[in-house]
Design a protein around this motif. Structure first.
Motif, PDB file in Angstrom:
ATOM      1  N   THR A 140       0.816  -1.212   0.000  1.00 41.40           N
ATOM      2  CA  THR A 140       0.000   0.000   0.000  1.00 41.40           C
ATOM      3  C   THR A 140       0.850   1.264   0.000  1.00 41.40           C
ATOM      4  O   THR A 140       1.838   1.362   0.721  1.00 41.40           O
ATOM      5  N   THR A 145      -2.414   5.283  -3.417  1.00 39.58           N
ATOM      6  CA  THR A 145      -3.025   4.219  -4.210  1.00 39.58           C
ATOM      7  C   THR A 145      -4.021   3.357  -3.452  1.00 39.58           C
ATOM      8  O   THR A 145      -4.953   2.835  -4.050  1.00 39.58           O
ATOM      9  N   GLY A 146      -3.850   3.167  -2.154  1.00 35.56           N
ATOM     10  CA  GLY A 146      -4.764   2.310  -1.407  1.00 35.56           C
ATOM     11  C   GLY A 146      -4.776   0.908  -1.986  1.00 35.56           C
ATOM     12  O   GLY A 146      -3.739   0.262  -2.120  1.00 35.56           O
ATOM     13  N   SER A 147      -5.950   0.450  -2.379  1.00 33.62           N
ATOM     14  CA  SER A 147      -6.100  -0.907  -2.905  1.00 33.62           C
ATOM     15  C   SER A 147      -5.777  -1.017  -4.394  1.00 33.62           C
ATOM     16  O   SER A 147      -5.815  -2.107  -4.953  1.00 33.62           O
ATOM     17  N   LEU A 178      -3.454  -1.557  -6.618  1.00 34.52           N
ATOM     18  CA  LEU A 178      -2.068  -2.018  -6.621  1.00 34.52           C
ATOM     19  C   LEU A 178      -1.390  -1.893  -7.974  1.00 34.52           C
ATOM     20  O   LEU A 178      -0.162  -1.762  -8.044  1.00 34.52           O
ATOM     21  N   LYS A 216       5.807   3.681   1.253  1.00 37.58           N
ATOM     22  CA  LYS A 216       4.696   2.789   1.560  1.00 37.58           C
ATOM     23  C   LYS A 216       4.056   3.253   2.871  1.00 37.58           C
ATOM     24  O   LYS A 216       4.702   3.902   3.704  1.00 37.58           O
ATOM     25  N   TYR A 250      -8.623  -3.581   5.636  1.00 41.82           N
ATOM     26  CA  TYR A 250      -7.405  -4.159   5.050  1.00 41.82           C
ATOM     27  C   TYR A 250      -7.696  -5.489   4.361  1.00 41.82           C
ATOM     28  O   TYR A 250      -8.769  -6.067   4.503  1.00 41.82           O
TER      29      TYR A 250
END
Length: 397
Positions: free
Chosen positions: A129, A133-135, A137, A157, A367
């Motif tokens: 993470t 960007t969060g999720s 990837l 990160k 998460y």
């Protein structure tokens, strides 16, 4: 209470579960105030877990692991949920990072890292993470540029479990920024002696106060090319997608254990607590609320066991894993919230386990991929089924 013994939970798994429950009670929960204050669990706890054989249970014995199946690991993670304390970043260290190495690593990479991780001498983290960007990837910006027999890494990160204590990080980077998902690679970074690597803040979270969750930065960090996972650039996104189902099952295991503990704690409290001449449990509202919570916990347990059995047969697809992660973490939060209410004012006190469980539960829905993303995966599988049924088809997200 209703009991349910799944087929995968044999005598050996039960023994692992009992051992893990005792470990969490003595080594983690008993020292919760200390871990909360320093925002990480002591290294001696990792080593103790290694001595007991609670780390890397499903990694082959030839590489220092327990030689068991994922069921052995899941018994440990469920016991952690039941303990009511998520401070030890065991799921990342034991359930996720070593499986990247075991699945995609070279023999040298496996021999170098897995035995030390199994002993608790090396702590692992997963660097995916990023702040922007969060999720998402495939759009990470941490860059790895080839320079001779090294990669030069720059980027940052955030929300990294075990981040400030980690010795080894499986780091997601862009080796080709023009290639989207096909430009993502995974690189093993030994951060014990790593010029240019820095730990930023250990983050002040709403819950899980004893868990080490950190910001990390990489400035011209040089890593040998041999540390690339999978032997070829551009494989990282596919590697991450292949492993996410297991990560989501691990999160589900923790929620199953936590729901069971929340109900048990609240039954105990309401039967002992008296108001208006009777126990709180004797009020119809209390009994009905706990009946519903117990039913949710039991139903979740049965669904989870079905998922484990599928996983052991190699049949668990991405959609069903997403269902387990979303539904069980939602129910986890609901059950704990209702149990807090039945504790009254004491439920809002951190000196009571249910209060700490309430804080810790919320992030389970975030998460491992937010629950909204889980629903998107499920919905996509429905439209992809040309037969018009709700049969789950493998997806990647």
């Amino acid at each position: 209470m209703i009991t349910h013994t799944p087929s995968w939970h044999d005598d050996e798994i039960a023994a692992v579960s009992e051992l893990a429950s005792d470990f969490f009670r003595r080594e983690v929960v008993a020292h919760a105030e200390r871990w909360d204050a320093q925002r990480h669990v002591g290294r001696e706890v990792w080593r103790r877990a290694g001595e007991l054989g609670l780390l890397l249970c499903s990694i082959p014995e030839e590489f220092g692991g327990g030689g068991g199946t994922i069921a052995h690991d899941l018994a440990v993670f469920e016991a952690q949920g039941y303990s009511g304390d998520f401070a030890l970043g065991l799921s990342i260290h034991s359930g996720i990072v070593p499986h990247y190495i075991n699945e995609y690593g070279s023999t040298d990479q496996k021999s170098t890292w897995l035995p030390a991780m199994a002993a608790g001498e090396v702590v692992g983290a997963l660097g995916m993470t990023e702040p922007g960007t969060g999720s998402d990837l495939k759009n990470i910006t941490t860059r790895a540029v080839r320079d001779g027999d090294h990669y030069v890494i720059n980027g940052s990160k955030t929300f990294i479990t075990n981040g400030s204590c980690a010795d080894l990080i499986v780091l997601a980077v862009k080796t080709d920024p023009r290639a989207g998902a096909k430009g993502v690679s995974l690189i093993l970074v030994d951060v014990r002696d790593c010029p240019g690597f820095a730990v930023g803040r250990v983050l002040d979270k709403v819950g899980q106060h004893g868990a080490d969750t950190s910001e990390l930065s990489f400035t011209d960090v040089r890593v040998p090319v041999d540390n690339l996972l999978g032997g070829q650039e551009g494989r990282g996104f596919g590697q991450m997608m292949a492993q996410l189902g297991q990560e989501r099952l691990i999160i589900a295991a923790q929620s199953v254990g936590a729901m069971r503990r929340a109900v048990e704690e609240t039954v105990r409290y309401t039967t002992e607590r008296r108001a208006f001449g009777q126990s709180v449990f004797e009020f119809q509202n209390t009994a009905f609320e706990l009946a519903e919570c117990h039913t949710m916990a039991h139903t979740g347990r049965v669904f989870f066991d079905h998922c484990v059995e599928q996983r052991l047969r190699g049949e668990l697809d991405a959609t069903t894993a997403a269902m387990a992660k979303y539904w069980l973490t939602d129910r986890h939060c609901e059950v704990v919230d209702r149990c807090v209410q039945l504790h009254g004012g004491y439920g809002y006190m951190r000196e009571y386990l249910i209060g700490r469980m309430y804080e810790d539960a919320r992030v389970q829905r975030i998460y491992g991929g937010t629950n909204e993303i889980m629903k998107s995966i499920i919905a996509r599988s429905m439209t992809e089924d040309t037969r018009g049924t709700l049969h789950s088809t493998p997806t990647s997200a």
